[in-house]
Write a protein that holds these residues in place. Structure first.
Motif, short mmCIF file in Angstrom:
data_model
loop_
_atom_site.label_atom_id
_atom_site.label_comp_id
_atom_site.label_asym_id
_atom_site.label_seq_id
_atom_site.Cartn_x
_atom_site.Cartn_y
_atom_site.Cartn_z
N VAL A 189 23.87 59.36 52.89
CA VAL A 189 24.41 60.48 53.64
C VAL A 189 25.85 60.77 53.24
O VAL A 189 26.29 61.93 53.23
CB VAL A 189 24.28 60.23 55.16
N LYS A 238 27.38 64.37 51.86
CA LYS A 238 28.53 65.06 52.44
C LYS A 238 29.61 65.34 51.40
O LYS A 238 30.32 66.34 51.49
CB LYS A 238 29.10 64.24 53.61
N THR A 279 29.03 69.65 64.85
CA THR A 279 27.72 69.05 64.65
C THR A 279 27.90 67.77 63.85
O THR A 279 29.00 67.26 63.72
CB THR A 279 26.74 70.03 63.97
N ALA A 280 26.82 67.22 63.33
CA ALA A 280 26.90 65.98 62.55
C ALA A 280 25.72 65.94 61.58
O ALA A 280 24.65 66.48 61.86
CB ALA A 280 26.86 64.76 63.47
N LEU A 302 23.35 63.21 60.01
CA LEU A 302 22.99 61.82 60.27
C LEU A 302 22.06 61.30 59.19
O LEU A 302 21.41 62.07 58.47
CB LEU A 302 22.32 61.70 61.64
N GLU A 303 21.99 59.99 59.09
CA GLU A 303 21.03 59.37 58.18
C GLU A 303 19.63 59.87 58.50
O GLU A 303 19.21 59.90 59.66
CB GLU A 303 21.07 57.84 58.32
N ASP A 319 18.50 62.97 58.23
CA ASP A 319 18.40 64.42 58.44
C ASP A 319 17.91 65.12 57.18
O ASP A 319 17.08 66.03 57.25
CB ASP A 319 19.77 65.00 58.83
N ASN A 351 27.74 68.06 68.52
CA ASN A 351 28.38 66.74 68.48
C ASN A 351 29.51 66.76 69.51
O ASN A 351 30.57 67.32 69.28
CB ASN A 351 28.93 66.48 67.07
N ILE A 409 25.28 63.20 70.34
CA ILE A 409 24.53 64.32 69.77
C ILE A 409 23.60 64.90 70.84
O ILE A 409 22.77 64.20 71.40
CB ILE A 409 23.71 63.85 68.55
#
Length: 261
Positions: free
Chosen positions: A13, A17, A27-28, A30-31, A33, A174, A179
């Motif tokens: 991840v 990014k 937001t985020a 995540l692993e 997604d 987020n 979340i």
């Protein structure tokens, strides 16, 4: 061209990014997604065996213009004119029939009104999709707003082209590290939306390495829930010229055709 080595890196991840996604603080990412192998193996080719448009282009924000736009003249001066350029290229060069919506969802009673544009857009676009069942790709085209010292331009085939950015809404907030789903803004097509933009991004990097910015991930849904093959695309910014934005439609059309044909 995604090599096995790159595909393995894309499972991380932090690598995503740094190289593929710009994540808004609301937001985020995540692993898990993003599922690179699964996403890149999806078949997004369209069925064009029936008569009718296969692609819909519309503009939730139709009044977005460029540094040399005179928006008092007509819609061609701004982002709508850029969408018309994409329509012409897709139809003439690739044989992909396009419907280009003239709806102006950021104008109320003759005045600009951005607030509520997505809510005003949705019933009109849903009606178009119901009336045109052959449409399989939906593109909401925008122009970004950035600081005045930023000029998003690259040279492709001797032409100055505005850089583009694909945009995804994650439908979750987020909030101080917690979340939470965005209430009332679910998207059953989210996985396909993410896969579609990733295929567009990796195809762009292969064909035109300096053309796209990182995919922007935001908290909300925007216009991306109506079809699995939905794209929200930012073309340049207010600091680009109209011609730079229109020049960008040639490589964008090639990327799209590569993914859907």
């Amino acid at each position: 061209q995604v090599t096995p080595e790159l595909l393995q890196q894309m499972e991380n991840v932090d690598f995503l990014k740094q190289n593929y996604y710009l994540v808004d603080s609301r937001t985020a990412l995540l692993e898990g997604d993003i599922k690179p192998k699964e996403f890149l193996e999806k078949d997004f080719s369209i069925d064009n065996s029936q008569k009718g448009p296969n692609v819909l282009i519309f503009h939730t924000h139709s009044t977005e213009g460029f540094i040399d736009s005179d928006m008092s003249k007509d819609m061609n001066e701004g982002i709508w004119g850029v969408g018309e350029e994409l329509k012409n290229i897709l139809e003439k060069k690739y044989g992909i029939e396009v419907l280009h919506d003239t709806g102006r969802y950021d104008i109320v009673d003759g005045k600009g009104q951005i607030l509520g544009a997505y809510e005003r857009m949705e019933p009109a676009i849903e009606k178009i999709l119901q009336e045109n069942p052959t449409i399989q790709v939906v593109i909401d085209m925008h122009r970004d707003g950035l600081p005045e010292n930023v000029h998003l331009v690259t040279e492709i085939d001797g032409k100055q082209c505005a850089k583009i950015m694909f945009f995804n809404g994650m439908c979750r907030l987020n909030q101080d590290g917690a979340i939470k789903p965005t209430e009332g803004l679910a998207n059953e097509n989210l996985q396909d939306n993410l896969a579609f933009s990733l295929q567009m991004q990796t195809t762009a990097q292969s064909l035109f390495p300096d053309f796209t910015r990182r995919i922007y991930l935001h908290a909300y849904r925007y216009s991306l829930h109506m079809k699995p093959r939905s794209l929200l695309i930012e073309v340049g910014s207010q600091m680009n010229t109209k011609q730079e934005a229109k020049n960008a439609m040639e490589p964008l059309a090639e990327i799209l055709a590569s993914v859907i044909q």
